[in-house]
Design a protein around this motif. Structure first.
Motif, PDB file in Angstrom:
ATOM      1  N   GLY B 137      -1.646 -35.017   3.930  1.00 50.82           N
ATOM      2  CA  GLY B 137      -2.866 -35.035   4.729  1.00 50.82           C
ATOM      3  C   GLY B 137      -3.182 -36.428   5.212  1.00 50.82           C
ATOM      4  N   GLY B 138      -3.769 -36.493   6.397  1.00 47.55           N
ATOM      5  CA  GLY B 138      -4.292 -37.747   6.931  1.00 47.55           C
ATOM      6  C   GLY B 138      -5.743 -37.522   7.311  1.00 47.55           C
ATOM      7  N   ALA B 139      -6.610 -38.443   6.917  1.00 47.67           N
ATOM      8  CA  ALA B 139      -8.036 -38.311   7.226  1.00 47.67           C
ATOM      9  C   ALA B 139      -8.449 -39.373   8.227  1.00 47.67           C
ATOM     10  N   ILE B 140      -9.205 -38.966   9.228  1.00 46.12           N
ATOM     11  CA  ILE B 140      -9.831 -39.901  10.156  1.00 46.12           C
ATOM     12  C   ILE B 140     -11.302 -39.992   9.768  1.00 46.12           C
ATOM     13  N   VAL B 141     -11.749 -41.190   9.453  1.00 43.03           N
ATOM     14  CA  VAL B 141     -13.140 -41.417   9.047  1.00 43.03           C
ATOM     15  C   VAL B 141     -13.742 -42.441   9.999  1.00 43.03           C
ATOM     16  N   GLN B 142     -14.795 -42.044  10.685  1.00 38.55           N
ATOM     17  CA  GLN B 142     -15.459 -42.913  11.660  1.00 38.55           C
ATOM     18  C   GLN B 142     -14.433 -43.534  12.610  1.00 38.55           C
ATOM     19  N   GLY B 143     -13.529 -42.680  13.072  1.00 36.22           N
ATOM     20  CA  GLY B 143     -12.571 -43.071  14.094  1.00 36.22           C
ATOM     21  C   GLY B 143     -11.342 -43.817  13.602  1.00 36.22           C
ATOM     22  N   VAL B 145      -8.127 -44.373  10.588  1.00 37.27           N
ATOM     23  CA  VAL B 145      -7.324 -43.728   9.554  1.00 37.27           C
ATOM     24  C   VAL B 145      -7.777 -44.235   8.178  1.00 37.27           C
ATOM     25  N   LEU B 146      -8.038 -43.314   7.268  1.00 33.22           N
ATOM     26  CA  LEU B 146      -8.428 -43.683   5.901  1.00 33.22           C
ATOM     27  C   LEU B 146      -7.207 -44.189   5.135  1.00 33.22           C
ATOM     28  N   HIS B 147      -7.342 -45.358   4.511  1.00 28.70           N
ATOM     29  CA  HIS B 147      -6.268 -45.863   3.660  1.00 28.70           C
ATOM     30  C   HIS B 147      -6.732 -46.058   2.224  1.00 28.70           C
ATOM     31  N   GLY B 148      -7.702 -46.952   2.016  1.00 25.99           N
ATOM     32  CA  GLY B 148      -8.185 -47.226   0.666  1.00 25.99           C
ATOM     33  C   GLY B 148      -7.177 -48.014  -0.145  1.00 25.99           C
ATOM     34  N   MET B 149      -7.119 -47.694  -1.427  1.00 26.47           N
ATOM     35  CA  MET B 149      -6.238 -48.389  -2.373  1.00 26.47           C
ATOM     36  C   MET B 149      -4.782 -48.277  -1.955  1.00 26.47           C
ATOM     37  N   LEU B 150      -4.367 -47.118  -1.460  1.00 30.78           N
ATOM     38  CA  LEU B 150      -2.965 -46.828  -1.137  1.00 30.78           C
ATOM     39  C   LEU B 150      -2.991 -46.068   0.183  1.00 30.78           C
ATOM     40  N   HIS B 151      -2.940 -44.802   0.128  1.00 33.85           N
ATOM     41  CA  HIS B 151      -3.170 -43.890   1.237  1.00 33.85           C
ATOM     42  C   HIS B 151      -3.350 -42.556   0.555  1.00 33.85           C
ATOM     43  N   PRO B 152      -3.930 -41.582   1.220  1.00 28.62           N
ATOM     44  CA  PRO B 152      -4.123 -40.300   0.522  1.00 28.62           C
ATOM     45  C   PRO B 152      -2.785 -39.689   0.095  1.00 28.62           C
ATOM     46  N   GLU B 153      -2.862 -38.933  -0.965  1.00 25.77           N
ATOM     47  CA  GLU B 153      -1.732 -38.110  -1.410  1.00 25.77           C
ATOM     48  C   GLU B 153      -2.293 -36.704  -1.591  1.00 25.77           C
ATOM     49  N   MET B 154      -2.762 -36.152  -0.459  1.00 22.07           N
ATOM     50  CA  MET B 154      -3.621 -34.975  -0.545  1.00 22.07           C
ATOM     51  C   MET B 154      -2.943 -33.759  -1.146  1.00 22.07           C
ATOM     52  N   GLY B 155      -1.623 -33.700  -1.006  1.00 23.48           N
ATOM     53  CA  GLY B 155      -0.917 -32.559  -1.575  1.00 23.48           C
ATOM     54  C   GLY B 155      -1.072 -32.461  -3.085  1.00 23.48           C
TER      55      GLY B 155
END
Lengths: 298, 298
Positions: B137-143, B145-155
């Motif tokens: 999964g990739g999330a767009i937040v306020q236009g 790409v969300l990264h944070g500490m690493l990047h999502p591992e939504m699966g």
């Protein structure tokens, strides 16, 4: 010198603060009564400083309308508190004080305060969770409070519920055994027959509570990828819960997320908040700072 | 006129595109062989245009290092593909083409492409999910790409697993019955003894798959609060799955999230992506646009 005003608008009490941060903050508080009386007392507190007041922020109980393009932006909306239903709290404060007004939910304000001055200071991405009567979460993403379509309702995520180990069906009126239904203070009390503050540190309740919180944290680590997670609220007053939750989180992630924050720094990665009871009003102050900045830009 | 370059760096093939968007895009593709040969072919494709090329973007298979302050920023890191392990893909491309290089994961690039030109166009907050060999999964937040500490591992989020209804233990080597372990293509094949594309539309597999996807979507609605969710990937080629997933999501949310997107617009809220096979290379193109913008600012 300019100062900011912060209003923590709670369902049972209002906390108003004026100043520039944790080291410079004058606070007053009073019970939440009718909107008219409560706003009158709020405005009176700030009016004394009105020529120095640059902006005001409000962190409010909800539900609230946070959509700036909505005709009811800044309203408390469908609250069970009838007098406050559809009340234009931002409009009332702005008209009375004639300064820019920042606005967000109480939990988002607390998340912002911890990022600005507290346990997540300097981190671009973090998560603040309060575990008490309900479970609420605020996410900071790239330095800004996450809103999206509405605002998070983190207490209502679904977590695995092992009915063999825990037959308690959950207490959420909407979802039964969502996170809040299984792990809030009322859920603990209903399951164990005692309030969380009365359960001894060696009670089996805490390992189960840590399990549910860690399941939720594992999901949020994989979704929001925060650099730190702050756990506050009444249930977290049992400080043993932090260590239990960290261990269970490491077990659940099982080495899959191998950042140094997780592998070497779990004690900091899952931390208590720093600002305590003042997080709400300080968050409102941080909202005022942001509103002043936006005022300057526009 | 300036153009951008996009590189979809996949584990089995590279897709390179040059242009300005979906209506103006020249594409080539070739198998992923050794890093040297693959990058040589990539660079040769772009070099023809090098005097018009303003920036290049790379959406890469992973894991990758996305931390700009890291000494291995822009590297493919601990991949099982030995030749590509610790390969400085951003550095190689930048040195060869001498333009700014944007970089992100393949799924984040696809999420960005759908926001820039596709089914989430114009929306500040959205979620793009691919359900296939894995779940990402990739999330767009306020236009952004969300990264944070690493990047999502939504699966790898945890979802409730009803063992009475579904005794299949899950296939994730790290977590067993996380979302990917229960709902990816390989999980469907292992559970039902047939590939997802060979399961008829009326097979019981689809209701169970919709249940797991809806559990995950309910959690993400309560966490990220996206304005739209796009579901792509091989498993979603069974289009009946969209309607089943929407209905199950509405049942699980149970009226708690009462935005118009959910109450009146669920057909749009849960949608297929629009860009199809070109989402990856177009996402890389969008990363190039961003890199060019940053280059101008810095």
């Amino acid at each position: 010198m300019h100062v900011f005003g912060g209003i923590e608008a709670g369902g049972t009490k209002f906390v108003c603060g004026i100043g520039t941060g944790p080291e410079d903050l004058e606070i007053t508080q009073f019970p939440t009564t009718s909107p008219e009386e409560t706003i009158r007392r709020t405005v009176a507190f700030f009016r004394v400083q009105t020529n120095r007041l640059q902006a005001v922020g409000i962190g409010s109980f909800g539900p609230v309308d946070l959509h700036r393009s909505s005709p009811t932006y800044g309203y408390i909306t469908s609250t069970p508190k009838l007098e406050w239903r559809n009340f234009d709290i931002v409009g009332e404060v702005r008209r009375a004080l004639d300064v820019p007004v920042g606005f967000d939910t109480d939990v988002n304000a607390a998340a912002l305060a911890e990022t600005r001055w507290g346990a997540a200071k300097g981190l671009s991405d973090s998560l603040y969770l309060t575990v008490g009567t309900g479970i609420g979460g605020g996410a900071i993403v790239q330095g800004r409070v996450l809103h999206g379509m509405l605002h998070p309702e983190m207490g209502h995520i679904r977590v695995p519920h092992d009915l063999a180990r825990d037959p308690y069906p959950g207490c959420c009126p909407y979802h039964g055994d969502c996170l809040e239904g299984l792990a809030s203070g009322p859920a603990m009390e209903a399951r164990w027959g005692a309030k969380s503050e009365d359960l001894p540190a060696d009670h089996a309740a805490w390992a189960l509570e840590a399990h549910y919180l860690a399941l939720a944290l594992a999901t949020w680590v994989c979704t929001l990828s925060p650099k730190r997670v702050l756990l506050g609220g009444g249930v977290m007053q049992q400080t043993r819960l932090f260590e239990l939750t960290r261990k269970e989180l490491a077990r659940l992630l099982n080495g899959y997320i191998s950042t140094t924050e997780i592998t070497d720094g779990l004690d900091r990665f899952v931390s208590p908040p720093l600002l305590g009871q003042r997080a709400g009003v300080l968050g409102a102050l941080a909202l005022a700072e942001q509103a002043a900045g936006e005022g300057r830009r526009s």
